[in-house]
Design an enzyme around this catalytic site. Structure first.
Site, short mmCIF file in Angstrom:
data_model
loop_
_atom_site.label_atom_id
_atom_site.label_comp_id
_atom_site.label_asym_id
_atom_site.label_seq_id
_atom_site.Cartn_x
_atom_site.Cartn_y
_atom_site.Cartn_z
NE ARG A 1 -4.81 -1.32 -4.20
CZ ARG A 1 -4.46 -1.65 -2.94
NH1 ARG A 1 -3.94 -0.74 -2.13
NH2 ARG A 1 -4.58 -2.89 -2.54
CE LYS B 1 -11.24 10.30 -7.04
NZ LYS B 1 -12.37 11.11 -6.54
CG ASP C 1 -2.11 -0.84 1.16
OD1 ASP C 1 -2.34 -1.42 0.09
OD2 ASP C 1 -2.83 -0.93 2.17
CB THR D 1 -11.74 4.92 -8.68
OG1 THR D 1 -12.57 6.05 -8.45
CG2 THR D 1 -12.05 4.33 -10.04
NE ARG E 1 -6.07 6.97 16.82
CZ ARG E 1 -5.17 6.16 16.27
NH1 ARG E 1 -4.52 6.54 15.19
NH2 ARG E 1 -4.91 4.99 16.79
NE ARG E 2 -7.96 8.42 10.99
CZ ARG E 2 -7.01 9.33 10.90
NH1 ARG E 2 -7.32 10.54 10.49
NH2 ARG E 2 -5.80 9.06 11.24
P1 FDA Z 1 -14.54 9.52 -4.43
O1 FDA Z 1 -14.01 9.70 -3.07
O2 FDA Z 1 -14.86 10.73 -5.22
O3 FDA Z 1 -15.81 8.60 -4.32
C1 FDA Z 1 -16.69 8.38 -5.40
C2 FDA Z 1 -18.00 7.87 -4.87
O4 FDA Z 1 -17.78 6.63 -4.18
C3 FDA Z 1 -18.66 8.77 -3.84
O5 FDA Z 1 -19.43 9.74 -4.47
C4 FDA Z 1 -19.47 7.78 -3.06
O6 FDA Z 1 -20.62 7.41 -3.78
C5 FDA Z 1 -18.56 6.59 -3.03
N1 FDA Z 1 -17.67 6.61 -1.88
C6 FDA Z 1 -16.36 6.89 -1.86
N2 FDA Z 1 -15.85 6.79 -0.62
C7 FDA Z 1 -16.88 6.43 0.15
C8 FDA Z 1 -17.03 6.17 1.49
N3 FDA Z 1 -16.01 6.29 2.31
N4 FDA Z 1 -18.21 5.78 1.93
C9 FDA Z 1 -19.29 5.69 1.12
N5 FDA Z 1 -19.23 5.95 -0.18
C10 FDA Z 1 -18.05 6.31 -0.64
N6 FDA Z 1 -5.31 5.45 -0.82
C11 FDA Z 1 -3.99 5.62 -0.53
O7 FDA Z 1 -3.56 6.76 -0.28
N7 FDA Z 1 -3.15 4.55 -0.52
C12 FDA Z 1 -3.57 3.29 -0.83
O8 FDA Z 1 -2.77 2.35 -0.81
C13 FDA Z 1 -4.94 3.10 -1.15
N8 FDA Z 1 -5.42 1.87 -1.45
C14 FDA Z 1 -6.74 1.74 -1.88
C15 FDA Z 1 -7.21 0.48 -2.28
C16 FDA Z 1 -8.48 0.38 -2.80
C17 FDA Z 1 -8.97 -0.97 -3.27
C18 FDA Z 1 -9.32 1.52 -2.91
C19 FDA Z 1 -10.68 1.44 -3.51
C20 FDA Z 1 -8.88 2.73 -2.45
C21 FDA Z 1 -7.60 2.86 -1.91
N9 FDA Z 1 -7.13 4.08 -1.44
C22 FDA Z 1 -5.80 4.23 -1.12
C23 FDA Z 1 -8.09 5.19 -1.21
C24 FDA Z 1 -8.20 6.10 -2.41
O9 FDA Z 1 -7.00 6.82 -2.55
C25 FDA Z 1 -9.37 7.10 -2.29
O10 FDA Z 1 -9.18 7.92 -1.18
C26 FDA Z 1 -10.74 6.45 -2.18
O11 FDA Z 1 -10.86 5.35 -3.00
C27 FDA Z 1 -11.83 7.45 -2.56
O12 FDA Z 1 -11.66 7.89 -3.89
P2 FDA Z 1 -12.61 7.45 -5.11
O13 FDA Z 1 -11.76 7.41 -6.31
O14 FDA Z 1 -13.32 6.20 -4.78
O15 FDA Z 1 -13.58 8.67 -5.34
#
Ligand code: FDA
Length: 299
Positions: free
Chosen positions: A175, A178, A119, A217, A279-280
């Protein structure tokens, strides 16, 4: 009001909120969740919750927990990989110890034909995590992968560098997400439009360089545009995958699976779920995001 109440909330109540996103306290909980996902033709990546630490003893305990998890996953024939955070193994205070410890985990994973994802943590770790990956990839190219965060301005350069070490037989498995940490403006894009543009630029480059993208994502636009890029590059099903977090946007995940895309779900488990979640929750009363942040931000 919620922030003030959280320290006094009973564990049971925090659990009711968290359980949608965390498999549970015990390995059995994670095994149960992964079996359910596997029955829906979805693979998993298991994450053992733990703190960023500064003691070898604690790192060794986390290592043992990962080894046990891998052995049990193999016994149960789980279709899964594993995700780990190098700061749990001393990345920032003893790099060589961290390499040795993570190597032990990957060695066992490789023995069982499993894959381990490093990660990506906050920007203080980026260089060391890339260096750690480079060392591990030399010996375990089929069994180790890395993460790139599209909010970082350096990411395109990191992908270029990864392509320079990528082998033809086992291209680097990246992977793409964002990024979840709070980073300063001089190194990270802040506007969503910029982060999204960079996400798609990064994906384009990964595909151009013939590496393996794991597209992580839940965002509908990013998913739609990623699918367009995949078809423009003529990618077959086995040449990429989508990834999502356990409990987040299950309907979107189902749609992708029904369309025939491969899907992997990030499944965290461990005793520390209460600590992270509460905590969060104190820092961020938006409950759901708070719990998901807690899976990644463990300091
Ligand atoms: P965005 O946050 O814009 O979300 C899009 C939509 O998804 C939202 O409108 C909502 O519908 C839904 N959604 C998203 N988050 C939600 C939540 N918490 N609860 C409910 N609905 C939600 N980051 C990092 O810094 N290091 C890492 O190693 C990883 N690893 C990782 C693995 C995997 C499998 C995932 C999916 C994500 C990560 N991340 C991560 C986190 C990533 O960087 C990012 O912060 C989140 O995926 C949220 O971004 P989205 O692209 O999903 O879009």
């Amino acid at each position: 009001m919620i922030s003030k109440l959280v320290p006094h909330l009973p564990e049971q109540l925090v659990w009711i909120i968290s359980k949608k996103y965390i498999a549970g306290k015990d390995l059995d909980d994670a095994i149960h969740v992964v079996k359910e996902l596997n029955n829906q033709q979805i693979e998993a990546t298991i994450d053992v919750l733990g703190e960023s630490i500064n003691e070898r003893e604690q790192a060794t305990k986390y290592c043992e927990q990962y080894l046990f998890t891998i052995e049990q996953a193999a016994n149960h024939h789980l279709k899964t990989s594993f995700s780990l955070k190098p700061s749990m193994f001393g990345l920032l205070w003893d790099f060589n110890f961290c390499v040795k410890t993570v190597k032990t985990i990957i060695e066992l994973a490789a023995k069982h034909q499993y894959f381990v994802r490093i990660d990506m943590e906050d920007s203080a770790c980026t260089d060391s995590e890339l260096r750690l990956f480079e060392i591990l990839y030399k010996d375990y190219s089929a069994h180790v992968g890395i993460v790139i965060q599209s909010y970082l301005k350096r990411s395109v350069y990191d992908i270029r560098w990864l392509s320079s070490i990528s082998s033809v037989d086992n291209p680097v498995n990246i992977r793409l997400c964002k990024g979840i940490y709070i980073e300063p403006e001089n190194i990270a894009f802040k506007r969503e439009s910029e982060v999204h543009k960079n996400f798609l630029d990064c994906l384009n480059l990964i595909l151009q360089k013939k590496m393996f993208p794991a597209i992580a994502t839940h965002h509908h636009e990013l998913i739609r545009e990623s699918k367009k890029l995949l078809s423009r590059f003529g990618k077959r099903r086995e040449e990429y995958e989508f990834q999502m977090l356990y409990g987040v946007t299950p309907r979107r995940r189902e749609e992708l699976v029904n369309e025939g895309h491969r899907m992997r779900i990030y499944v965290p488990y461990g005793e520390q779920w209460f600590e992270y979640s509460s905590r969060r929750l104190q820092e961020n009363p938006k409950m759901v995001s708070a719990i998901v942040e807690g899976i990644f931000i463990r300091k």
